[in-house]
Design a protein around this motif. Structure first.
Motif, PDB file in Angstrom:
ATOM      1  N   TYR A  25      46.199  44.140  40.365  1.00 48.45           N
ATOM      2  CA  TYR A  25      46.320  45.616  40.080  1.00 48.45           C
ATOM      3  C   TYR A  25      47.337  46.578  41.234  1.00 48.45           C
ATOM      4  N   ILE A  30      46.882  45.482  35.643  1.00 49.16           N
ATOM      5  CA  ILE A  30      45.384  46.206  35.422  1.00 49.16           C
ATOM      6  C   ILE A  30      44.998  47.598  35.763  1.00 49.16           C
ATOM      7  N   HIS A  32      43.080  50.826  37.097  1.00 58.30           N
ATOM      8  CA  HIS A  32      41.717  51.219  38.049  1.00 58.30           C
ATOM      9  C   HIS A  32      40.851  50.930  38.026  1.00 58.30           C
ATOM     10  N   GLU A  34      39.504  48.913  35.030  1.00 56.65           N
ATOM     11  CA  GLU A  34      39.934  47.522  35.213  1.00 56.65           C
ATOM     12  C   GLU A  34      39.666  46.646  36.086  1.00 56.65           C
ATOM     13  N   LEU A  35      39.969  47.701  37.106  1.00 47.79           N
ATOM     14  CA  LEU A  35      39.906  46.230  38.328  1.00 47.79           C
ATOM     15  C   LEU A  35      38.622  46.728  38.726  1.00 47.79           C
TER      16      LEU A  35
END
Length: 177
Positions: A25, A30, A32, A34-35
Motif C-alpha cells: 500500500y 494497491i 486503501h 483493497e488493503l
C-alpha cells in the motif's frame, strides 16, 4: 490474532503477509480499499492458499534473491525457521545435505533448488502442502526417492529441484504437520 489451532508456520506466514500488505500500500501497489479487503482475507483465512491469493497480484519482494551454500566436504544443514530464497544453489563435493523447509519462511510461490552434489546423500523435507517437481534433476547412480502426496491441498509452494547428483541418493519427504 491467529486461532489457537494454528501451527507456528501458519502464524509466521500470516505475520509475513500482514507485514507485506501495508508495504505494498505504501509503495502504491494497491489502493486503501483493497488493503482492507486483503488484510481481512489474511486474518480470517484458514489455509495457506488464502494467504497466497491475498498476495498473488503483488510484485515479488526481492524476486531475484539467490543464495548459494557450498562445502567441499562435511555436512550442509538448514532447519528450523530460516528464510528460503527464491533460488537456492547447494554445492558439495563430499558429504551430506539436509534441507528442512517444513518450518522455514517461504515468501515465494515458487522456489528453485539447484543441487550440484558429487557423493553423499541429500534429504529435503518440504512443507505438507508443497508441490514438488524433480524433472530437471539428473542422477548418476541412484534414483530419487519421492512419493507424491495423495491428498495435497492446493495453494502450497511449488518446489522445483534441479541439478546433478553423482553418487548418492536424494530423498524427498513431506512434513507430517
Amino acid at each position: 490474532m491467529a486461532p489457537a489451532s494454528a501451527s507456528t508456520a501458519q502464524v509466521r506466514d500470516r505475520d509475513t503477509a500482514v507485514q507485506r500488505l501495508p508495504e505494498a500500500y505504501a509503495e502504491g501497489q494497491i489502493p486503501h480499499e483493497e488493503l482492507d479487503d486483503r488484510l481481512h482475507q489474511v486474518l480470517t483465512g484458514k489455509t495457506h492458499s488464502e494467504l497466497v491469493s491475498a498476495l498473488a497480484s503483488l510484485p515479488e519482494k526481492n524476486a531475484g534473491t539467490t543464495s548459494t551454500i557450498a562445502a567441499a566436504g562435511g555436512r550442509i544443514r538448514r532447519r528450523g525457521a530460516w528464510r528460503v530464497p527464491r533460488i537456492l544453489k547447494v554445492a558439495s563435493a563430499f558429504g551430506r545435505v539436509h534441507l528442512d523447509l517444513s518450518r522455514a519462511v517461504i515468501e515465494n510461490p515458487v522456489v528453485d533448488i539447484e543441487l550440484q552434489l558429487g557423493t553423499g546423500r541429500a534429504k529435503i523435507t518440504v512443507p505438507r502442502d508443497a508441490i514438488v517437481d524433480v524433472e530437471d534433476l539428473h542422477t548418476g547412480w541412484k534414483d530419487t526417492l519421492y512419493k507424491t502426496r495423495r491428498r495435497s491441498r492446493p495453494g502450497g509452494p511449488r518446489i522445483r529441484i534441479s541439478g546433478t547428483m553423482g553418487f548418492g541418493r536424494l530423498k524427498i519427504r513431506h512434513a507430517r504437520r
